[in-house]
Design a protein around this motif. Sequence first.
Motif, mmCIF file in Angstrom:
data_model
loop_
_atom_site.group_PDB
_atom_site.id
_atom_site.type_symbol
_atom_site.label_atom_id
_atom_site.label_comp_id
_atom_site.label_asym_id
_atom_site.label_seq_id
_atom_site.Cartn_x
_atom_site.Cartn_y
_atom_site.Cartn_z
ATOM 1 N N GLU A 62 65.774 -2.686 64.331
ATOM 2 C CA GLU A 62 65.318 -1.133 63.354
ATOM 3 C C GLU A 62 64.082 -1.516 62.923
ATOM 4 O O GLU A 62 63.726 -2.461 62.122
ATOM 5 N N ARG A 63 63.404 -1.104 63.164
ATOM 6 C CA ARG A 63 61.308 -1.363 63.543
ATOM 7 C C ARG A 63 60.350 -0.248 63.787
ATOM 8 O O ARG A 63 60.809 0.601 64.632
ATOM 9 N N GLY A 64 59.807 -0.521 63.537
ATOM 10 C CA GLY A 64 58.578 0.428 63.737
ATOM 11 C C GLY A 64 57.847 0.056 64.560
ATOM 12 O O GLY A 64 58.342 -1.430 65.346
ATOM 13 N N VAL A 65 57.733 0.680 65.561
ATOM 14 C CA VAL A 65 57.338 -0.053 67.238
ATOM 15 C C VAL A 65 56.072 0.526 67.275
ATOM 16 O O VAL A 65 55.311 2.028 66.920
ATOM 17 N N LEU A 66 55.510 -0.015 68.330
ATOM 18 C CA LEU A 66 53.768 0.412 68.315
ATOM 19 C C LEU A 66 54.247 0.879 70.514
ATOM 20 O O LEU A 66 54.351 0.049 71.743
ATOM 21 N N ILE A 67 53.999 2.513 70.800
ATOM 22 C CA ILE A 67 54.275 2.693 72.175
ATOM 23 C C ILE A 67 52.302 3.045 72.368
ATOM 24 O O ILE A 67 51.525 3.647 71.981
ATOM 25 N N LEU A 68 52.153 2.509 73.699
ATOM 26 C CA LEU A 68 50.905 2.828 74.434
ATOM 27 C C LEU A 68 51.359 4.141 75.781
ATOM 28 O O LEU A 68 52.285 3.489 77.130
ATOM 29 N N LEU A 69 51.195 4.700 75.136
ATOM 30 C CA LEU A 69 50.739 5.745 76.878
ATOM 31 C C LEU A 69 49.301 6.014 77.396
ATOM 32 O O LEU A 69 48.228 6.124 77.308
ATOM 33 N N LYS A 70 49.003 5.261 78.537
ATOM 34 C CA LYS A 70 47.769 4.919 79.387
ATOM 35 C C LYS A 70 48.557 5.637 80.765
ATOM 36 O O LYS A 70 49.187 6.211 81.168
ATOM 37 N N GLY A 71 47.378 5.095 81.423
ATOM 38 C CA GLY A 71 47.314 6.054 83.406
ATOM 39 C C GLY A 71 46.759 7.185 82.870
ATOM 40 O O GLY A 71 46.153 7.661 81.970
ATOM 41 N N ASN A 72 46.410 7.907 84.609
ATOM 42 C CA ASN A 72 45.350 8.652 84.689
ATOM 43 C C ASN A 72 46.246 10.118 85.085
ATOM 44 O O ASN A 72 45.476 11.261 85.173
ATOM 45 N N GLY A 73 47.261 9.691 84.618
ATOM 46 C CA GLY A 73 48.183 10.585 84.619
ATOM 47 C C GLY A 73 48.801 11.679 84.057
ATOM 48 O O GLY A 73 47.407 11.800 82.541
ATOM 49 N N ARG A 112 50.554 -3.144 59.382
ATOM 50 C CA ARG A 112 51.388 -1.668 58.778
ATOM 51 C C ARG A 112 52.853 -2.009 58.356
ATOM 52 O O ARG A 112 53.025 -2.821 58.577
ATOM 53 N N PRO A 113 53.574 -0.595 57.168
ATOM 54 C CA PRO A 113 54.389 -0.792 56.830
ATOM 55 C C PRO A 113 55.721 -1.326 57.868
ATOM 56 O O PRO A 113 55.465 -0.415 58.958
ATOM 57 N N LYS A 114 56.424 -2.122 58.179
ATOM 58 C CA LYS A 114 57.607 -2.367 58.979
ATOM 59 C C LYS A 114 57.969 -1.721 59.910
ATOM 60 O O LYS A 114 58.281 -1.184 60.608
ATOM 61 N N ASN A 115 58.329 -0.283 59.192
ATOM 62 C CA ASN A 115 58.725 0.962 60.024
ATOM 63 C C ASN A 115 58.347 1.792 60.234
ATOM 64 O O ASN A 115 59.102 2.970 61.082
ATOM 65 N N GLN A 116 57.520 1.518 60.204
ATOM 66 C CA GLN A 116 56.125 2.883 60.719
ATOM 67 C C GLN A 116 55.577 3.267 62.109
ATOM 68 O O GLN A 116 55.341 1.791 63.084
ATOM 69 N N HIS A 117 56.176 3.631 63.070
ATOM 70 C CA HIS A 117 55.978 3.842 64.292
ATOM 71 C C HIS A 117 54.704 4.370 64.750
ATOM 72 O O HIS A 117 53.878 5.379 64.410
ATOM 73 N N VAL A 118 53.901 4.058 66.044
ATOM 74 C CA VAL A 118 52.310 4.362 66.137
ATOM 75 C C VAL A 118 52.719 4.705 67.570
ATOM 76 O O VAL A 118 52.902 3.870 68.176
ATOM 77 N N ILE A 119 51.483 5.426 68.471
ATOM 78 C CA ILE A 119 51.331 5.784 69.333
ATOM 79 C C ILE A 119 50.189 6.300 69.266
ATOM 80 O O ILE A 119 49.005 6.452 69.290
ATOM 81 N N ILE A 120 49.646 5.713 70.729
ATOM 82 C CA ILE A 120 48.468 5.079 70.729
ATOM 83 C C ILE A 120 48.209 5.797 72.229
ATOM 84 O O ILE A 120 48.812 5.270 73.337
ATOM 85 N N THR A 121 47.390 6.869 72.838
ATOM 86 C CA THR A 121 46.967 7.573 74.117
ATOM 87 C C THR A 121 45.761 7.233 74.774
ATOM 88 O O THR A 121 44.636 7.091 73.432
ATOM 89 N N GLY A 122 45.420 7.406 75.606
ATOM 90 C CA GLY A 122 44.538 6.817 76.011
ATOM 91 C C GLY A 122 44.709 6.438 78.093
ATOM 92 O O GLY A 122 45.592 5.660 78.360
ATOM 93 N N ARG A 123 43.376 6.371 78.704
ATOM 94 C CA ARG A 123 43.632 5.776 80.584
ATOM 95 C C ARG A 123 43.923 4.883 79.978
ATOM 96 O O ARG A 123 44.539 4.327 81.143
ATOM 97 N N VAL A 124 43.055 4.016 79.431
ATOM 98 C CA VAL A 124 43.026 2.546 80.324
ATOM 99 C C VAL A 124 43.102 1.911 78.579
ATOM 100 O O VAL A 124 42.104 2.251 77.927
ATOM 101 N N MET A 125 44.214 1.001 78.830
ATOM 102 C CA MET A 125 44.337 0.346 77.260
ATOM 103 C C MET A 125 43.156 -1.242 77.152
ATOM 104 O O MET A 125 43.177 -1.931 78.148
ATOM 105 N N PRO A 126 43.290 -1.445 76.261
ATOM 106 C CA PRO A 126 42.049 -2.629 76.377
ATOM 107 C C PRO A 126 42.707 -3.976 75.751
ATOM 108 O O PRO A 126 44.511 -3.691 75.650
#
Lengths: 205, 205
Positions: free
Chosen positions: B35-46, B159-173
Motif C-alpha cells: 500500500e503506497r502512493g502511486v504515480l499515474i500518467l495519463l497520456k495520448g491523443n485521445g 514526496r510523502p510515501k502515501n501520496q498519489h500523483v496523477i499527471i496528464t498530457g499528450r506526450v510524457m518525457p
Amino acid sequence: MADAKPETKPKKTHQERMARKKQVIDERIAKATEERGVLILLKGNGKGKSSSAFGTMARCVGHGQKAAVIQFIKGRTETGEFKLFKDHPQIDWHVMGHGFTWETQDKTQDIAAAEKAWAQAEQLLQDDSLDMLVFDEMAYMFKYRYLELEPVLKALQNRPKNQHVIITGRVMPEGLLEIADTISDIRDERHAFRLGVKAQAGIEF
Amino acid sequence: MADAKPETKPKKTHQERMARKKQVIDERIAKATEERGVLILLKGNGKGKSSSAFGTMARCVGHGQKAAVIQFIKGRTETGEFKLFKDHPQIDWHVMGHGFTWETQDKTQDIAAAEKAWAQAEQLLQDDSLDMLVFDEMAYMFKYRYLELEPVLKALQNRPKNQHVIITGRVMPEGLLEIADTISDIRDERHAFRLGVKAQAGIEF
C-alpha cells in the motif's frame, strides 16, 4: 553543403508561429458548429475508463446539468464515486450489478441483473430531462451475451437529441463502434498492480 | 474428423469455470500487498485524460481523502470541473495556466506561469496531509521546455510515501515514464469534433 544558399526567409518569431497556429485551429473550430448529444465509448484494457466517465459527469454536473449512472457490473456501494455523488441533487445513481462473473458464478442471476439494469437504462434513454447518462461497464453485457445488442442500438439512436451517453468496458461490440461519435481506446502500458501494489481506496474503487 | 475420439472430459459448468477464474484472480490479488502512493500518467491523443484524473480524484474525495489540483495550462475558471469542485472542503484547486501557447502567443509569460505553477506544485509534494495531487496538463511543460525535468523527478521521488500523483498530457518525457507506477495511453479512434460537433459544456470543458 558549404555552397548552399543562406536562409533568406527571416526566422518567424514565437508570436508569429503561434498566431499562425491559432489561425489553423480557429478555422477547424469554425467548422465544428453542431450542438447535440454525443455517444462516447471508453474501451481498452487500461486504467481510466470508468474514472473518465465519472470525471466527465462531474464536468456536466458542474454546469448545472443532470446526469444518471447505471453500473452494470459493480454491485458495491462502498466505492468513492458512489459515496461522493449518490446524494448530489443532479445525479441519479443506480448500482445494478452483482459483481463480475467470477464473483457471482451464477449465470442465471447475472442475466437477470443485466436485464433489470437494461430496463432501467431504457427508461433513462427516454427522459429528456437527463443531459448525460453513464452506462458503466455495459460493454461486458454484450461480450457475455447477457444482453442483445439490437434493442440497445435502437434505444440509443432514438434518445433525446441533446442527451450525451458514455459507455465503458474493455471490448465494444461492432454495432456500438459504428454509431459512436467519440471513441477512446485506453491502453495499459503499466499498472501498479503488477508491481505488487494492491487495489487502494481512492484509486481503484 | 469423423473418426476422432469423442470428448471424454465432461464439459465444465459455468460455475466451475468461474470458480477456477476466481482462484486465478485471487492468487494474483494475494501477490499485490503493498500500500503506497502511486504515480499515474495519463497520456495520448485521445479524449479522457483530464476527465479520468478528475474522476479518480472524485473517488479519493468520496473516501474522505484530501486532494489538490494544479492546472498547468488551463486558465479558465468556467469549466464544469472547477465549478463543481472548487468549494469542496477536501479539494484545493489551483488554476495556474493562461491558456495554450497559441492562445497566449507569449513565451515569456508562458514560462513565468509554468514556474509559478511548479513552485506551487513543489509545496504540495511536501504536504503529507494531501492524499492525491492532480497535475493537469503538466506534461506540456516538458515538451515546450518551460520546466526542467530533473527537479520535478526529484520532488516526485521524495514526496510523502502515501501520496498519489496523477499527471496528464499528450506526450510524457522519458524520465517520467521511467518512474511511473501506472501508465495509460489514451488513443483517439474517433472524435465528435471531426464529425462537426463543437466543443460543448459538460463534455469538453
